[in-house]
Structures are given as C-alpha cells and as structure tokens.
Design a protein around this motif. Structure first.
Motif, mmCIF file in Angstrom:
data_model
loop_
_atom_site.group_PDB
_atom_site.id
_atom_site.type_symbol
_atom_site.label_atom_id
_atom_site.label_comp_id
_atom_site.label_asym_id
_atom_site.label_seq_id
_atom_site.Cartn_x
_atom_site.Cartn_y
_atom_site.Cartn_z
ATOM 1 N N LEU A 1 -18.600 -1.644 11.117
ATOM 2 C CA LEU A 1 -17.144 -1.685 11.249
ATOM 3 C C LEU A 1 -16.563 -3.086 11.079
ATOM 4 C CD1 LEU A 1 -16.719 0.838 14.189
ATOM 5 C CD2 LEU A 1 -16.390 1.244 11.747
ATOM 6 N N GLY A 2 -17.402 -4.067 10.756
ATOM 7 C CA GLY A 2 -16.909 -5.410 10.470
ATOM 8 C C GLY A 2 -16.916 -6.376 11.623
ATOM 9 N N GLY A 3 -17.479 -5.986 12.746
ATOM 10 C CA GLY A 3 -17.550 -6.890 13.897
ATOM 11 C C GLY A 3 -18.839 -7.691 13.891
ATOM 12 N N PRO A 4 -18.964 -8.625 14.826
ATOM 13 C CA PRO A 4 -20.187 -9.419 14.900
ATOM 14 C C PRO A 4 -21.337 -8.612 15.485
ATOM 15 C CG PRO A 4 -18.695 -10.033 16.669
ATOM 16 C CD PRO A 4 -17.970 -9.043 15.810
ATOM 17 N N GLY A 5 -22.476 -8.669 14.820
ATOM 18 C CA GLY A 5 -23.653 -7.957 15.296
ATOM 19 C C GLY A 5 -24.466 -8.817 16.251
ATOM 20 N N THR A 6 -25.574 -8.265 16.700
ATOM 21 C CA THR A 6 -26.440 -9.006 17.611
ATOM 22 C C THR A 6 -27.552 -9.679 16.823
ATOM 23 O OG1 THR A 6 -27.764 -7.039 18.016
ATOM 24 C CG2 THR A 6 -25.988 -7.483 19.568
ATOM 25 N N GLY A 7 -28.057 -10.754 17.361
ATOM 26 C CA GLY A 7 -29.125 -11.500 16.707
ATOM 27 C C GLY A 7 -28.554 -12.562 15.780
ATOM 28 N N VAL A 8 -29.284 -13.643 15.645
ATOM 29 C CA VAL A 8 -28.870 -14.752 14.792
ATOM 30 C C VAL A 8 -29.661 -14.689 13.493
ATOM 31 C CG1 VAL A 8 -28.820 -17.267 14.579
ATOM 32 C CG2 VAL A 8 -28.270 -16.194 16.761
ATOM 33 N N LEU A 9 -28.957 -14.695 12.361
ATOM 34 C CA LEU A 9 -29.616 -14.707 11.059
ATOM 35 C C LEU A 9 -30.061 -16.112 10.673
ATOM 36 C CD1 LEU A 9 -27.200 -12.338 9.122
ATOM 37 C CD2 LEU A 9 -29.457 -11.787 10.027
ATOM 38 N N GLY A 10 -29.318 -17.105 11.128
ATOM 39 C CA GLY A 10 -29.663 -18.484 10.829
ATOM 40 C C GLY A 10 -28.619 -19.424 11.380
ATOM 41 N N GLU A 11 -28.961 -20.701 11.369
ATOM 42 C CA GLU A 11 -28.019 -21.714 11.842
ATOM 43 C C GLU A 11 -28.314 -23.031 11.140
ATOM 44 O OE1 GLU A 11 -29.649 -23.415 15.907
ATOM 45 O OE2 GLU A 11 -29.411 -21.237 16.005
ATOM 46 N N VAL A 12 -27.276 -23.847 11.025
ATOM 47 C CA VAL A 12 -27.374 -25.149 10.391
ATOM 48 C C VAL A 12 -26.665 -26.152 11.300
ATOM 49 C CG1 VAL A 12 -26.831 -26.521 8.335
ATOM 50 C CG2 VAL A 12 -27.303 -24.085 8.102
ATOM 51 N N PRO A 13 -27.302 -27.290 11.614
ATOM 52 C CA PRO A 13 -26.617 -28.298 12.426
ATOM 53 C C PRO A 13 -25.321 -28.748 11.755
ATOM 54 C CG PRO A 13 -28.947 -28.815 12.206
ATOM 55 C CD PRO A 13 -28.661 -27.681 11.273
ATOM 56 N N ARG A 14 -24.300 -28.966 12.539
ATOM 57 C CA ARG A 14 -22.970 -29.325 12.026
ATOM 58 C C ARG A 14 -23.001 -30.579 11.156
ATOM 59 N NH1 ARG A 14 -17.472 -28.364 14.267
ATOM 60 N NH2 ARG A 14 -16.157 -29.235 12.666
ATOM 61 N N GLU A 15 -23.840 -31.559 11.511
ATOM 62 C CA GLU A 15 -23.879 -32.791 10.727
ATOM 63 C C GLU A 15 -24.468 -32.587 9.334
ATOM 64 O OE1 GLU A 15 -27.530 -32.814 13.443
ATOM 65 O OE2 GLU A 15 -25.395 -32.488 13.748
ATOM 66 N N HIS A 16 -25.094 -31.434 9.079
ATOM 67 C CA HIS A 16 -25.647 -31.129 7.764
ATOM 68 C C HIS A 16 -24.740 -30.224 6.940
ATOM 69 C CE1 HIS A 16 -29.482 -33.040 8.586
ATOM 70 N NE2 HIS A 16 -29.444 -32.463 9.786
ATOM 71 N N VAL A 17 -23.570 -29.857 7.475
ATOM 72 C CA VAL A 17 -22.647 -28.957 6.791
ATOM 73 C C VAL A 17 -21.436 -29.740 6.309
ATOM 74 C CG1 VAL A 17 -21.188 -26.902 7.016
ATOM 75 C CG2 VAL A 17 -23.365 -27.021 8.248
ATOM 76 N N ALA A 18 -21.124 -29.614 5.021
ATOM 77 C CA ALA A 18 -19.945 -30.269 4.455
ATOM 78 C C ALA A 18 -19.168 -29.266 3.619
ATOM 79 C CB ALA A 18 -20.357 -31.456 3.594
ATOM 80 N N LEU A 19 -17.854 -29.335 3.692
ATOM 81 C CA LEU A 19 -16.997 -28.485 2.870
ATOM 82 C C LEU A 19 -16.979 -29.074 1.469
ATOM 83 C CD1 LEU A 19 -15.012 -26.099 2.714
ATOM 84 C CD2 LEU A 19 -13.206 -27.695 3.378
ATOM 85 N N ALA A 20 -17.574 -28.379 0.509
ATOM 86 C CA ALA A 20 -17.654 -28.873 -0.865
ATOM 87 C C ALA A 20 -16.448 -28.443 -1.689
ATOM 88 C CB ALA A 20 -18.943 -28.379 -1.535
ATOM 89 N N GLU A 21 -15.899 -27.256 -1.392
ATOM 90 C CA GLU A 21 -14.778 -26.734 -2.166
ATOM 91 C C GLU A 21 -14.072 -25.654 -1.372
ATOM 92 O OE1 GLU A 21 -14.033 -24.867 -6.644
ATOM 93 O OE2 GLU A 21 -16.042 -24.843 -5.806
ATOM 94 N N ALA A 22 -12.767 -25.587 -1.494
ATOM 95 C CA ALA A 22 -11.971 -24.537 -0.851
ATOM 96 C C ALA A 22 -10.924 -24.045 -1.840
ATOM 97 C CB ALA A 22 -11.301 -25.070 0.406
ATOM 98 N N LYS A 23 -10.876 -22.741 -2.045
ATOM 99 C CA LYS A 23 -9.869 -22.110 -2.893
ATOM 100 C C LYS A 23 -9.253 -20.976 -2.101
ATOM 101 C CE LYS A 23 -12.019 -22.972 -7.370
ATOM 102 N NZ LYS A 23 -12.526 -22.351 -8.595
ATOM 103 N N MET A 24 -7.960 -21.089 -1.833
ATOM 104 C CA MET A 24 -7.265 -20.060 -1.072
ATOM 105 C C MET A 24 -6.406 -19.236 -2.014
ATOM 106 S SD MET A 24 -8.438 -20.596 1.861
ATOM 107 C CE MET A 24 -9.418 -21.944 2.484
ATOM 108 N N GLY A 25 -6.466 -17.936 -1.874
ATOM 109 C CA GLY A 25 -5.693 -17.037 -2.713
ATOM 110 C C GLY A 25 -5.844 -15.622 -2.204
ATOM 111 N N ILE A 26 -5.695 -14.659 -3.097
ATOM 112 C CA ILE A 26 -5.883 -13.262 -2.705
ATOM 113 C C ILE A 26 -7.290 -13.076 -2.168
ATOM 114 C CG2 ILE A 26 -6.013 -10.890 -3.551
ATOM 115 C CD1 ILE A 26 -3.682 -11.612 -5.427
ATOM 116 N N VAL A 27 -8.258 -13.655 -2.865
ATOM 117 C CA VAL A 27 -9.622 -13.747 -2.366
ATOM 118 C C VAL A 27 -9.883 -15.227 -2.153
ATOM 119 C CG1 VAL A 27 -12.056 -13.372 -2.894
ATOM 120 C CG2 VAL A 27 -10.368 -11.669 -3.581
ATOM 121 N N SER A 28 -10.149 -15.613 -0.912
ATOM 122 C CA SER A 28 -10.386 -17.023 -0.603
ATOM 123 C C SER A 28 -11.869 -17.333 -0.682
ATOM 124 C CB SER A 28 -9.857 -17.350 0.790
ATOM 125 O OG SER A 28 -8.463 -17.129 0.833
#
Length: 147
Positions: free
Chosen positions: A82-109
């Motif tokens: 139904l689109g809600g959050p499930g149980t269990g973690v599929l994966g994780e990445v430390p915040r310092e290793h995550v960077a926003l490379a590109e963002a495009k906002m529109g009908i499909v973002s």
C-alpha cells in the motif's frame, strides 16, 4: 505523502537509531542505479556493493523503497504493497558519504545521489504526488554554503 506515513517510517527506524541520532525526513521513492555515462559516471553492481555496502545489493532486488534521512545516515526500507514503510532495513549509507549530484523537479521528480568518491550512487524517482517530499529531501541533502 501525508505526515502519517513519515511518522510511521520514523517509528520503523527508531529501534536502530544511534544515541542522539534524529530523523530529518522520509519519503517513498523508486530506487535505481545511475545509468552508464550519466554525469560521467559508470556504475556497476560491483561498485555499488563495494561503495555502499548492502544498499547496492538491495537495489537489484527492490525498486519501490522508503528512504529515511537522519542527521547521520540515509536508510533504505522496503515499501509495503500500500506504499507505506515496511519492516527491516535494506541498506544504509553514512550521511558524510551521500551527496546530491542532481535534482530535477517536475511532474516526475528525480534526485541523483552520489555515494563517496567511487562513482557509485542511486537515482530516486518520485511521482507527482510525492514532489514535496522530493523537494524536502533535496533541501536536506543540499550542501551548506560556506561564506
């Protein structure tokens, strides 16, 4: 996405949060890897698995996911039927290793997130109904300007 789904996602990750770690935002998204040549990056399953640990492995199996950003990491959860959050973690990445490379906002973002310097990352796609969530996630991941 309504606040109930975000609150439910925060509840799902509460047990795995480190002392003092705070959730920032949560949203559902279609998760995929960077395509070859996009932004000069070639990503293979091996690079994703080596650079992002369990996230890359999870990407090959589950496209519809729930993404929770905390002040310390980016956590990927399965999405229920139904689109809600499930149980269990599929994966994780430390915040310092995550960077926003590109963002495009529109009908499909679309948000492209880079993981570290290895050239790997993920593409998050959001339907129109989740555009505000895409904007909130992009704003939270945007680099802080230094003056």
């Amino acid at each position: 996405m309504n606040q109930k789904l975000q609150a439910r996602a925060f509840e799902r990750v509460a047990s795995i949060l480190q002392p003092g770690e705070q959730p920032v935002t949560a949203t559902r998204a279609m998760v995929g890897s960077f395509s070859a040549g996009r932004l000069g990056t070639v990503v293979s399953q091996g690079l994703i698995t080596a650079g992002a640990g369990a996230v890359g492995h999870a990407l090959s199996r589950t496209k519809k996911q729930f993404v929770v950003l905390t002040d310390r990491r980016l956590i990927f959860l399965p999405q229920t039927f139904l689109g809600g959050p499930g149980t269990g973690v599929l994966g994780e990445v430390p915040r310092e290793h995550v960077a926003l490379a590109e963002a495009k906002m529109g009908i499909v973002s679309l948000l492209r997130l880079a993981f570290g310097d290895a050239g790997d990352g993920v593409t998050l796609t959001f339907p129109r109904v989740d555009k505000k969530n895409a904007e909130a996630l992009a704003a939270a991941l945007a680099p802080v300007p230094t003056a």
